[in-house]
Write a protein that holds these residues in place. Structure first.
Motif, PDB file in Angstrom:
ATOM      1  N   LEU A   1      14.602 -37.251  -9.342  1.00  0.00           N
ATOM      2  CA  LEU A   1      15.554 -38.325  -9.033  1.00  0.00           C
ATOM      3  C   LEU A   1      16.991 -37.778  -9.005  1.00  0.00           C
ATOM      4  CD1 LEU A   1      16.580 -41.317  -8.893  1.00  0.00           C
ATOM      5  CD2 LEU A   1      16.618 -41.246 -11.389  1.00  0.00           C
ATOM      6  N   TYR A   2      17.398 -37.095 -10.086  1.00  0.00           N
ATOM      7  CA  TYR A   2      18.784 -36.610 -10.126  1.00  0.00           C
ATOM      8  C   TYR A   2      19.034 -35.602  -8.998  1.00  0.00           C
ATOM      9  CZ  TYR A   2      19.373 -39.120 -14.473  1.00  0.00           C
ATOM     10  OH  TYR A   2      19.463 -40.135 -15.400  1.00  0.00           O
ATOM     11  N   SER A   3      18.027 -34.802  -8.659  1.00  0.00           N
ATOM     12  CA  SER A   3      18.191 -33.852  -7.555  1.00  0.00           C
ATOM     13  C   SER A   3      18.547 -34.615  -6.277  1.00  0.00           C
ATOM     14  CB  SER A   3      16.888 -33.078  -7.317  1.00  0.00           C
ATOM     15  OG  SER A   3      16.434 -32.514  -8.516  1.00  0.00           O
ATOM     16  N   LEU A   4      17.836 -35.719  -6.041  1.00  0.00           N
ATOM     17  CA  LEU A   4      18.085 -36.468  -4.795  1.00  0.00           C
ATOM     18  C   LEU A   4      19.419 -37.213  -4.843  1.00  0.00           C
ATOM     19  CD1 LEU A   4      14.464 -37.668  -3.987  1.00  0.00           C
ATOM     20  CD2 LEU A   4      15.888 -36.137  -2.607  1.00  0.00           C
ATOM     21  N   VAL A   5      19.756 -37.775  -5.999  1.00  0.00           N
ATOM     22  CA  VAL A   5      21.041 -38.494  -6.071  1.00  0.00           C
ATOM     23  C   VAL A   5      22.194 -37.495  -5.837  1.00  0.00           C
ATOM     24  CG1 VAL A   5      22.571 -39.889  -7.510  1.00  0.00           C
ATOM     25  CG2 VAL A   5      20.105 -40.256  -7.633  1.00  0.00           C
ATOM     26  N   ILE A   6      22.095 -36.316  -6.445  1.00  0.00           N
ATOM     27  CA  ILE A   6      23.153 -35.305  -6.257  1.00  0.00           C
ATOM     28  C   ILE A   6      23.216 -34.884  -4.783  1.00  0.00           C
ATOM     29  CG2 ILE A   6      23.757 -32.894  -6.792  1.00  0.00           C
ATOM     30  CD1 ILE A   6      22.750 -33.527  -9.715  1.00  0.00           C
ATOM     31  N   LEU A   7      22.041 -34.663  -4.197  1.00  0.00           N
ATOM     32  CA  LEU A   7      22.011 -34.274  -2.780  1.00  0.00           C
ATOM     33  C   LEU A   7      22.667 -35.359  -1.907  1.00  0.00           C
ATOM     34  CD1 LEU A   7      18.867 -32.765  -1.044  1.00  0.00           C
ATOM     35  CD2 LEU A   7      20.339 -34.374   0.149  1.00  0.00           C
ATOM     36  N   PHE A   8      22.318 -36.625  -2.189  1.00  0.00           N
ATOM     37  CA  PHE A   8      22.888 -37.726  -1.391  1.00  0.00           C
ATOM     38  C   PHE A   8      24.395 -37.830  -1.627  1.00  0.00           C
ATOM     39  CE2 PHE A   8      19.617 -40.610   0.627  1.00  0.00           C
ATOM     40  CZ  PHE A   8      18.620 -39.659   0.623  1.00  0.00           C
ATOM     41  N   ARG A   9      24.834 -37.574  -2.868  1.00  0.00           N
ATOM     42  CA  ARG A   9      26.278 -37.614  -3.132  1.00  0.00           C
ATOM     43  C   ARG A   9      26.972 -36.506  -2.334  1.00  0.00           C
ATOM     44  NH1 ARG A   9      28.958 -38.128  -9.083  1.00  0.00           N
ATOM     45  NH2 ARG A   9      27.814 -40.095  -8.968  1.00  0.00           N
ATOM     46  N   GLU A  10      26.384 -35.311  -2.367  1.00  0.00           N
ATOM     47  CA  GLU A  10      26.994 -34.186  -1.639  1.00  0.00           C
ATOM     48  C   GLU A  10      27.041 -34.443  -0.141  1.00  0.00           C
ATOM     49  OE1 GLU A  10      25.912 -30.477  -4.669  1.00  0.00           O
ATOM     50  OE2 GLU A  10      24.589 -30.879  -2.981  1.00  0.00           O
ATOM     51  N   GLU A  11      26.090 -35.219   0.351  1.00  0.00           N
ATOM     52  CA  GLU A  11      26.049 -35.510   1.789  1.00  0.00           C
ATOM     53  C   GLU A  11      26.793 -36.799   2.135  1.00  0.00           C
ATOM     54  OE1 GLU A  11      24.978 -33.441   4.042  1.00  0.00           O
ATOM     55  OE2 GLU A  11      24.278 -32.004   2.528  1.00  0.00           O
ATOM     56  N   GLY A  12      27.427 -37.419   1.146  1.00  0.00           N
ATOM     57  CA  GLY A  12      28.221 -38.630   1.409  1.00  0.00           C
ATOM     58  C   GLY A  12      27.379 -39.876   1.661  1.00  0.00           C
ATOM     59  N   LEU A  13      26.117 -39.878   1.199  1.00  0.00           N
ATOM     60  CA  LEU A  13      25.240 -41.036   1.466  1.00  0.00           C
ATOM     61  C   LEU A  13      24.983 -41.902   0.237  1.00  0.00           C
ATOM     62  CD1 LEU A  13      22.411 -39.490   3.707  1.00  0.00           C
ATOM     63  CD2 LEU A  13      24.351 -40.894   4.417  1.00  0.00           C
ATOM     64  N   GLU A  14      25.435 -41.435  -0.924  1.00  0.00           N
ATOM     65  CA  GLU A  14      25.049 -42.130  -2.160  1.00  0.00           C
ATOM     66  C   GLU A  14      25.491 -43.595  -2.159  1.00  0.00           C
ATOM     67  OE1 GLU A  14      27.096 -40.855  -5.672  1.00  0.00           O
ATOM     68  OE2 GLU A  14      25.597 -41.700  -7.034  1.00  0.00           O
ATOM     69  N   ASP A  15      26.710 -43.863  -1.681  1.00  0.00           N
ATOM     70  CA  ASP A  15      27.256 -45.227  -1.769  1.00  0.00           C
ATOM     71  C   ASP A  15      26.466 -46.255  -0.951  1.00  0.00           C
ATOM     72  OD1 ASP A  15      29.110 -44.532  -3.561  1.00  0.00           O
ATOM     73  OD2 ASP A  15      30.749 -44.270  -2.112  1.00  0.00           O
ATOM     74  N   ARG A  16      25.767 -45.790   0.067  1.00  0.00           N
ATOM     75  CA  ARG A  16      25.011 -46.768   0.870  1.00  0.00           C
ATOM     76  C   ARG A  16      23.518 -46.798   0.494  1.00  0.00           C
ATOM     77  NH1 ARG A  16      24.902 -43.850   6.828  1.00  0.00           N
ATOM     78  NH2 ARG A  16      26.936 -43.005   6.246  1.00  0.00           N
ATOM     79  N   THR A  17      23.196 -46.171  -0.627  1.00  0.00           N
ATOM     80  CA  THR A  17      21.774 -45.992  -0.971  1.00  0.00           C
ATOM     81  C   THR A  17      21.391 -46.683  -2.272  1.00  0.00           C
ATOM     82  OG1 THR A  17      21.854 -43.818   0.096  1.00  0.00           O
ATOM     83  CG2 THR A  17      19.994 -44.234  -1.353  1.00  0.00           C
ATOM     84  N   MET A  18      20.177 -47.266  -2.292  1.00  0.00           N
ATOM     85  CA  MET A  18      19.540 -47.707  -3.544  1.00  0.00           C
ATOM     86  C   MET A  18      18.355 -46.779  -3.784  1.00  0.00           C
ATOM     87  SD  MET A  18      20.950 -50.052  -5.220  1.00  0.00           S
ATOM     88  CE  MET A  18      19.671 -50.159  -6.473  1.00  0.00           C
ATOM     89  N   PHE A  19      18.268 -46.253  -4.995  1.00  0.00           N
ATOM     90  CA  PHE A  19      17.169 -45.373  -5.372  1.00  0.00           C
ATOM     91  C   PHE A  19      16.242 -46.149  -6.312  1.00  0.00           C
ATOM     92  CE2 PHE A  19      20.829 -42.697  -4.578  1.00  0.00           C
ATOM     93  CZ  PHE A  19      20.319 -41.649  -3.845  1.00  0.00           C
ATOM     94  N   TYR A  20      14.957 -46.131  -6.034  1.00  0.00           N
ATOM     95  CA  TYR A  20      13.976 -46.771  -6.913  1.00  0.00           C
ATOM     96  C   TYR A  20      13.161 -45.650  -7.555  1.00  0.00           C
ATOM     97  CZ  TYR A  20      15.407 -50.827  -4.317  1.00  0.00           C
ATOM     98  OH  TYR A  20      16.175 -51.817  -3.757  1.00  0.00           O
ATOM     99  N   ALA A  21      13.272 -45.533  -8.879  1.00  0.00           N
ATOM    100  CA  ALA A  21      12.576 -44.449  -9.591  1.00  0.00           C
ATOM    101  C   ALA A  21      11.461 -45.068 -10.410  1.00  0.00           C
ATOM    102  CB  ALA A  21      13.553 -43.719 -10.506  1.00  0.00           C
ATOM    103  N   THR A  22      10.216 -44.701 -10.118  1.00  0.00           N
ATOM    104  CA  THR A  22       9.081 -45.357 -10.777  1.00  0.00           C
ATOM    105  C   THR A  22       8.122 -44.344 -11.396  1.00  0.00           C
ATOM    106  OG1 THR A  22       7.694 -45.394  -8.782  1.00  0.00           O
ATOM    107  CG2 THR A  22       9.168 -47.261  -9.109  1.00  0.00           C
ATOM    108  N   ASP A  23       7.424 -44.804 -12.424  1.00  0.00           N
ATOM    109  CA  ASP A  23       6.396 -43.977 -13.072  1.00  0.00           C
ATOM    110  C   ASP A  23       5.514 -44.922 -13.892  1.00  0.00           C
ATOM    111  OD1 ASP A  23       6.338 -40.675 -13.602  1.00  0.00           O
ATOM    112  OD2 ASP A  23       5.191 -41.839 -15.063  1.00  0.00           O
ATOM    113  N   ILE A  24       4.314 -44.437 -14.278  1.00  0.00           N
ATOM    114  CA  ILE A  24       3.503 -45.287 -15.169  1.00  0.00           C
ATOM    115  C   ILE A  24       3.770 -44.984 -16.631  1.00  0.00           C
ATOM    116  CG2 ILE A  24       1.499 -45.890 -13.764  1.00  0.00           C
ATOM    117  CD1 ILE A  24       0.000 -43.616 -15.233  1.00  0.00           C
TER     118      ILE A  24
END
Ligand SMILES: C[S@@+](CC[C@H](N)C(=O)[O-])C[C@H]1O[C@@H](n2cnc3c(N)ncnc32)[C@H](O)[C@@H]1O
Length: 275
Positions: A114-137
């Motif tokens: 999850l953090y890898s993807l949020v950081i990647l999206f921040r670096e690419e300027g996409l974080e502000d328009r994104t909702m991330f759903y992180a799920t597990d059992i």
């Protein structure tokens, strides 16, 4: 499945866990579930699976520990750097064309992916328009994901992976280190919803643009893999992307025809537009 007594008892134990707690391990790959249950049986000092079954049914407080035996929490940030590089270079250009984005990290474990993807999206300027759903059992894993704290001795590996994945900043910008732990910035969770969700018994998430589900399907038998992939198929928007782990593929699934190979070597698929 053989008719050895211990195999019969193991089946009954999995059935009991399902009926009492609704955690369905009945379609996990038997070799791995046998290994893990044997460890749990020793840990709880039970002579047989029947004895473990009795304890699990009557002592609900054992369940969290049992879940930790049955689920594998191995992960790292930017694990398989080439996967994240492919997302950055091949998937992000498509995602940029959407005004808002929904990303699902399924089987997120302690949050490294999850953090890898949020950081990647921040670096690419996409974080502000994104909702991330992180799920597990595993609720304990979800709590650790929400805390975002990792042993400092893992950070050298995470940093090297981040650089290899094409990272555009220094990973140290995203955490503070103290007392042997790296605590990731809480702003990274501003766009994240954490939720307890099973890929084999829970319902769809609507209109996802990208689903990253890595190193979860390897623990499932064919039927459970089909269920999970069917769920991804239904949850994805038209032309949405699905990323799997390096040892996973859609090749033998019932849903192969619903997807295109988008980046075969990186196990990234795209749902067909007409579906
Ligand atoms: C090996 S970890 C993978 C972590 C991360 N995705 C990665 O690739 O580094 C597998 C995760 O799948 C989760 N898991 C197992 N069965 C699941 C299910 N039925 N639904 C959702 N998650 C599940 C486990 O709890 C564990 O956190």
């Amino acid at each position: 499945m053989s008719d050895k007594t211990s195999d019969i008892e193991l089946r009954l134990l999995l059935e009991a866990i399902f009926r009492k707690y609704h955690y369905d391990f009945r379609g996990y790959s038997m070799a791995s579930i046998k290994r893990r249950m044997a460890q749990a049986k020793n840990h709880f000092s039970c002579r047989s699976y029947s004895q473990l079954q009795e304890r699990v049914l009557h002592e609900p407080e054992l369940l969290p520990q049992l879940l930790s035996f049955l689920t594998v929490q191995v992960s790292e940030m930017f694990r398989d750097a080439s996967y994240f590089k492919a997302i950055r270079e091949k998937v992000v250009p498509h995602l940029r064309t959407y005004p808002s984005l929904k990303i699902w990290i399924a089987g997120c474990s302690n949050g490294e992916e999850l953090y890898s993807l949020v950081i990647l999206f921040r670096e690419e300027g996409l974080e502000d328009r994104t909702m991330f759903y992180a799920t597990d059992i595993n609720p304990e894993a979800l709590r650790r994901a929400e805390a975002g704290i990792y042993d400092l001795d893992r950070i050298a590996l995470f940093t090297a992976n981040h650089q290899r994945s094409g990272g555009k900043s220094s990973l140290s910008n995203y955490y503070t280190a103290a007392y042997g732990a790296a605590s990731f910035d809480k702003s990274l969770r501003d766009h994240v919803v954490f939720s307890d969700h099973s890929l084999v018994s829970d319902t769809v998430f609507a209109e996802m643009h990208f689903i990253s589900c890595r190193n979860v399907l390897i623990y499932f038998d064919k039927d459970f893999q089909n269920r999970a992939i069917g769920l991804f198929r239904e949850s994805l928007a038209r032309k949405g992307f699905l990323g799997l782990g390096s040892k996973e593929s859609l090749r033998f699934s019932d849903h192969t025809s619903a997807f295109l190979d988008f980046s075969q070597e990186d196990r990234i698929y795209q749902k067909r537009g007409e579906l």
